[in-house]
Structure formats: structure tokens, C-alpha cells
Design an enzyme around this catalytic site. Sequence first.
Site, PDB file in Angstrom:
ATOM      1  N   SER A   9     -15.058  -7.429  -3.419  1.00  0.00           N
ATOM      2  CA  SER A   9     -15.405  -6.745  -4.656  1.00  0.00           C
ATOM      3  C   SER A   9     -14.264  -5.845  -5.099  1.00  0.00           C
ATOM      4  CB  SER A   9     -16.670  -5.899  -4.466  1.00  0.00           C
ATOM      5  OG  SER A   9     -16.910  -5.126  -5.616  1.00  0.00           O
ATOM      6  N   HIS A  34     -14.782 -10.860  -6.602  1.00  0.00           N
ATOM      7  CA  HIS A  34     -15.990 -10.397  -7.271  1.00  0.00           C
ATOM      8  C   HIS A  34     -15.633  -9.322  -8.287  1.00  0.00           C
ATOM      9  CE1 HIS A  34     -20.405 -10.019  -7.324  1.00  0.00           C
ATOM     10  NE2 HIS A  34     -20.220  -8.712  -7.466  1.00  0.00           N
ATOM     11  N   ASP A  36     -16.885  -6.796 -10.994  1.00  0.00           N
ATOM     12  CA  ASP A  36     -18.064  -6.068 -11.462  1.00  0.00           C
ATOM     13  C   ASP A  36     -17.845  -5.583 -12.888  1.00  0.00           C
ATOM     14  OD1 ASP A  36     -19.940  -6.046  -9.233  1.00  0.00           O
ATOM     15  OD2 ASP A  36     -18.417  -4.907  -8.170  1.00  0.00           O
ATOM     16  N   MET A  70     -23.226  -6.769 -15.044  1.00  0.00           N
ATOM     17  CA  MET A  70     -24.232  -5.714 -15.051  1.00  0.00           C
ATOM     18  C   MET A  70     -24.274  -5.111 -16.445  1.00  0.00           C
ATOM     19  SD  MET A  70     -23.609  -4.095 -11.253  1.00  0.00           S
ATOM     20  CE  MET A  70     -21.923  -4.660 -11.073  1.00  0.00           C
ATOM     21  N   MET A 140     -29.072  -8.402  -4.673  1.00  0.00           N
ATOM     22  CA  MET A 140     -28.439  -7.091  -4.549  1.00  0.00           C
ATOM     23  C   MET A 140     -29.066  -6.321  -3.381  1.00  0.00           C
ATOM     24  SD  MET A 140     -26.056  -6.709  -6.802  1.00  0.00           S
ATOM     25  CE  MET A 140     -25.822  -4.923  -6.760  1.00  0.00           C
ATOM     26  N   GLY A 145     -24.471  -0.523 -10.023  1.00  0.00           N
ATOM     27  CA  GLY A 145     -23.913   0.553 -10.817  1.00  0.00           C
ATOM     28  C   GLY A 145     -22.758   1.300 -10.194  1.00  0.00           C
ATOM     29  N   ARG A 146     -22.659   1.300  -8.882  1.00  0.00           N
ATOM     30  CA  ARG A 146     -21.532   1.983  -8.250  1.00  0.00           C
ATOM     31  C   ARG A 146     -21.305   1.425  -6.851  1.00  0.00           C
ATOM     32  NH1 ARG A 146     -23.423   5.973  -4.710  1.00  0.00           N
ATOM     33  NH2 ARG A 146     -25.642   6.476  -4.951  1.00  0.00           N
ATOM     34  N   GLY A 147     -20.061   1.553  -6.377  1.00  0.00           N
ATOM     35  CA  GLY A 147     -19.711   1.053  -5.059  1.00  0.00           C
ATOM     36  C   GLY A 147     -19.939   2.094  -3.982  1.00  0.00           C
ATOM     37  N   GLY A 148     -19.817   1.659  -2.738  1.00  0.00           N
ATOM     38  CA  GLY A 148     -19.894   2.577  -1.609  1.00  0.00           C
ATOM     39  C   GLY A 148     -21.290   3.013  -1.210  1.00  0.00           C
ATOM     40  N   ASP A 174     -24.761  -8.801  -2.160  1.00  0.00           N
ATOM     41  CA  ASP A 174     -23.797  -7.811  -2.644  1.00  0.00           C
ATOM     42  C   ASP A 174     -24.370  -6.411  -2.487  1.00  0.00           C
ATOM     43  OD1 ASP A 174     -21.892  -6.326  -4.009  1.00  0.00           O
ATOM     44  OD2 ASP A 174     -22.508  -7.010  -5.997  1.00  0.00           O
ATOM     45  N   GLY A 175     -23.620  -5.549  -1.759  1.00  0.00           N
ATOM     46  CA  GLY A 175     -23.994  -4.152  -1.677  1.00  0.00           C
ATOM     47  C   GLY A 175     -24.058  -3.620  -0.264  1.00  0.00           C
ATOM     48  N   GLY A 176     -23.075  -2.821   0.110  1.00  0.00           N
ATOM     49  CA  GLY A 176     -23.087  -2.212   1.432  1.00  0.00           C
ATOM     50  C   GLY A 176     -22.859  -3.187   2.565  1.00  0.00           C
ATOM     51  N   GLY A 196     -16.797  -4.754  -0.460  1.00  0.00           N
ATOM     52  CA  GLY A 196     -15.778  -3.985  -1.156  1.00  0.00           C
ATOM     53  C   GLY A 196     -14.953  -3.123  -0.239  1.00  0.00           C
ATOM     54  N   THR A 197     -15.447  -1.915   0.043  1.00  0.00           N
ATOM     55  CA  THR A 197     -14.688  -0.971   0.863  1.00  0.00           C
ATOM     56  C   THR A 197     -14.406  -1.515   2.256  1.00  0.00           C
ATOM     57  OG1 THR A 197     -16.758   0.136   1.470  1.00  0.00           O
ATOM     58  CG2 THR A 197     -15.550   1.041  -0.396  1.00  0.00           C
TER      59      THR A 197
END
Length: 229
Positions: A9, A34, A36, A70, A140, A145-148, A174-176, A196-197
Site C-alpha cells: 500500500s 495498492h 488508495d 474510497m 477491509m 480512511g487512514r493507514g497505520g 487490507d488493513g493492519g 503498508g507500513t
Amino acid sequence: MPRAIISPSVLASDFGKLSAECKRMMDGGAEWLHMDVMDGHFVPNITMGPPILACVHKGVPGIFMDCHMMVSDPEKWVDDVAAAGGALYCFHHEATNNPMALIKQIHEKGMKAGIAISPDTPSLEITHEVGNAVDMILVMTVYPGRGGQKFIERCVPKVAELRARFPHQNIEVDGGVGPSTVDACANAGSNIIVAGTAIFNAEDPEGVIQGMKMTVTNAQAKIAAERDY
């Protein structure tokens, strides 16, 4: 079973050198990137849009842009994202009243179509018709709406439910997601992992990509063997 794909991401990247960051991920073994796209309406954040996608597409030859839309009016942006080089256009179930028409619109522009569900949307909202018409279903595991954000474990059973109904479909999470949470996603049946991170901030991003891909590949083989049995 569909094959394992890791889609880093870019929300976690350094936007000041976005094309270079995408190329770094591809050099590290990522097949998809990815992207966003947030409009400040569907989610309370604004990120990139078609002009930035077009610049990345021009600057990174061969990139497969997995565009996660999104946005509150996904029908509005199909033409622009296609013209910018988007390869997959993933809209949110919660943002449209006519998913089949939107899927047709996306396919007519030469892109793959995906549909995403947010954490509070039951997987059964994805009907048989829609689930078979798209090229990917995105679950999801954080609020868009936001990463991390922290991985929401209660979303994982939705992956398993969708895999049971759509055994040959691409199912993305996707997410965490990172090395500590990818097992749960893979074992539930997800074959496409967005991280992502966990990748961009890693000392060895290539190692993280390959490690997660191996985890998914092994889980997919196990699921396929159990099904055949």
C-alpha cells in the site's frame, strides 16, 4: 485456488518520491501496487487522484495499479482512472446502489473490477451475482480512511465465508496486515495481501514481501488439499 499476490500500500510510502517508492517495491518482488484514492467525502481523508496515478504509471513501466476507490461517487471516476493507467478499479459496496452496472462500466474501460466491504458490512452483502461478476473481493480489516490502524480480527471470518462461496475468486485483505497477522488472513482464504507500513518501513522489504507470499502460498495449498480430500 487463485495465486498469492502481495500488493504494498503506497499510503505508507514517501509521497515526495512516489514513483521511486513504487519501483522499489516492484524491485523487491511486489506484483501489484495498492493505490488508495480518497475523496474526503466517503472517508475523512484526501490522498491521490487520477493525475498522480497517471504520473506514477508513466514513471514506473509495467506497474499494476490496484486502485482502491474510497470515494462516494465511484461511477464518476472510472473513465479518469482508466485513462491514468489503472489496472484494477475497486469500489466500495457501501458507495453504490448499482454494483452490476458499475462493474460493467469498469470492464468496458479495460480494467479489472473489484468490490470492497468495510468492517461493519456483512460478507453476505456480496451476492452470488456480484461476487462472480467481479475480478476481486476486498475485505477491509480496518476502517477505511487512514493507514497505520490496528488489525480488526473480527473481520477474518468474512474472508472464510467468501472463500467458501467463491472458491476460485481473488480475495484481498487490507488493513493492519503484516508478518504477525498475515497467517490469519491466509488461513481464512485470502490470496491477495495489502500491507503498508509492514513493508515500506521494513529494513528488508523484499524479505517481508517474500515471507508473506510464502505464507499465503502454503495456506492456499492446504485449503486446496482439504477441499480435494
